[in-house]
Motif scaffolding. Structure first.
Motif, PDB file in Angstrom:
ATOM      1  N   THR A 110       0.852  -1.193   0.000  1.00  0.00           N
ATOM      2  CA  THR A 110       0.000   0.000   0.000  1.00  0.00           C
ATOM      3  C   THR A 110       0.884   1.238   0.000  1.00  0.00           C
ATOM      4  OG1 THR A 110      -0.097  -0.031   2.406  1.00  0.00           O
ATOM      5  CG2 THR A 110      -1.886  -1.130   1.236  1.00  0.00           C
ATOM      6  N   PRO A 111       0.427   2.301  -0.628  1.00  0.00           N
ATOM      7  CA  PRO A 111       1.249   3.522  -0.668  1.00  0.00           C
ATOM      8  C   PRO A 111       1.280   4.214   0.694  1.00  0.00           C
ATOM      9  CG  PRO A 111      -0.878   3.925  -1.686  1.00  0.00           C
ATOM     10  CD  PRO A 111      -0.822   2.456  -1.370  1.00  0.00           C
ATOM     11  N   GLU A 112       2.363   4.910   0.952  1.00  0.00           N
ATOM     12  CA  GLU A 112       2.473   5.680   2.195  1.00  0.00           C
ATOM     13  C   GLU A 112       1.853   7.042   1.945  1.00  0.00           C
ATOM     14  OE1 GLU A 112       5.951   7.681   4.897  1.00  0.00           O
ATOM     15  OE2 GLU A 112       6.353   5.712   4.032  1.00  0.00           O
ATOM     16  N   VAL A 113       0.986   7.481   2.843  1.00  0.00           N
ATOM     17  CA  VAL A 113       0.273   8.749   2.678  1.00  0.00           C
ATOM     18  C   VAL A 113       0.585   9.638   3.872  1.00  0.00           C
ATOM     19  CG1 VAL A 113      -1.985   9.838   2.442  1.00  0.00           C
ATOM     20  CG2 VAL A 113      -1.580   7.591   1.438  1.00  0.00           C
ATOM     21  N   ASN A 114       1.027  10.846   3.587  1.00  0.00           N
ATOM     22  CA  ASN A 114       1.283  11.827   4.634  1.00  0.00           C
ATOM     23  C   ASN A 114       0.220  12.907   4.535  1.00  0.00           C
ATOM     24  OD1 ASN A 114       3.684  10.614   5.601  1.00  0.00           O
ATOM     25  ND2 ASN A 114       4.800  11.483   3.872  1.00  0.00           N
ATOM     26  N   VAL A 115      -0.466  13.171   5.633  1.00  0.00           N
ATOM     27  CA  VAL A 115      -1.529  14.170   5.652  1.00  0.00           C
ATOM     28  C   VAL A 115      -1.108  15.303   6.578  1.00  0.00           C
ATOM     29  CG1 VAL A 115      -3.951  14.614   6.190  1.00  0.00           C
ATOM     30  CG2 VAL A 115      -3.271  12.402   5.246  1.00  0.00           C
ATOM     31  N   THR A 116      -1.132  16.513   6.040  1.00  0.00           N
ATOM     32  CA  THR A 116      -0.818  17.694   6.832  1.00  0.00           C
ATOM     33  C   THR A 116      -2.083  18.556   6.899  1.00  0.00           C
ATOM     34  OG1 THR A 116       1.430  17.635   5.994  1.00  0.00           O
ATOM     35  CG2 THR A 116       0.721  19.662   7.074  1.00  0.00           C
TER      36      THR A 116
END
Length: 75
Positions: free
Chosen positions: A62-68
């Protein structure tokens, strides 16, 4: 094409006729009384399908997702 237009016109005509009707119940109806005696189940010869059940372990990438969060957002 002509049949579709005729069917559409008939549908419009019938729906307008149905919408123009009103109905009032004059007498309350009731279901008929029915006597039921025991019966006999039908004899059925069933050949069930052969089903093989197994389990397997797989790895899913699964892709790594960064949420700011933006300023002023409560969530």
């Amino acid at each position: 094409m002509v049949i579709k237009r005729v069917m559409a016109a008939a549908l419009v005509f019938l729906s307008m006729g149905a919408a123009a009707c009103t109905a009032e119940v004059e007498e309350k109806g009731e279901a008929p009384s029915v006597d039921v005696d025991g019966g006999k189940m039908p004899k059925v010869d069933v050949d069930p399908a052969k089903v093989e059940v197994s389990s397997d372990t797989q790895q899913v990438v699964t892709p790594e997702v960064n949420v700011t969060p933006t300023e002023g957002s409560d969530k």
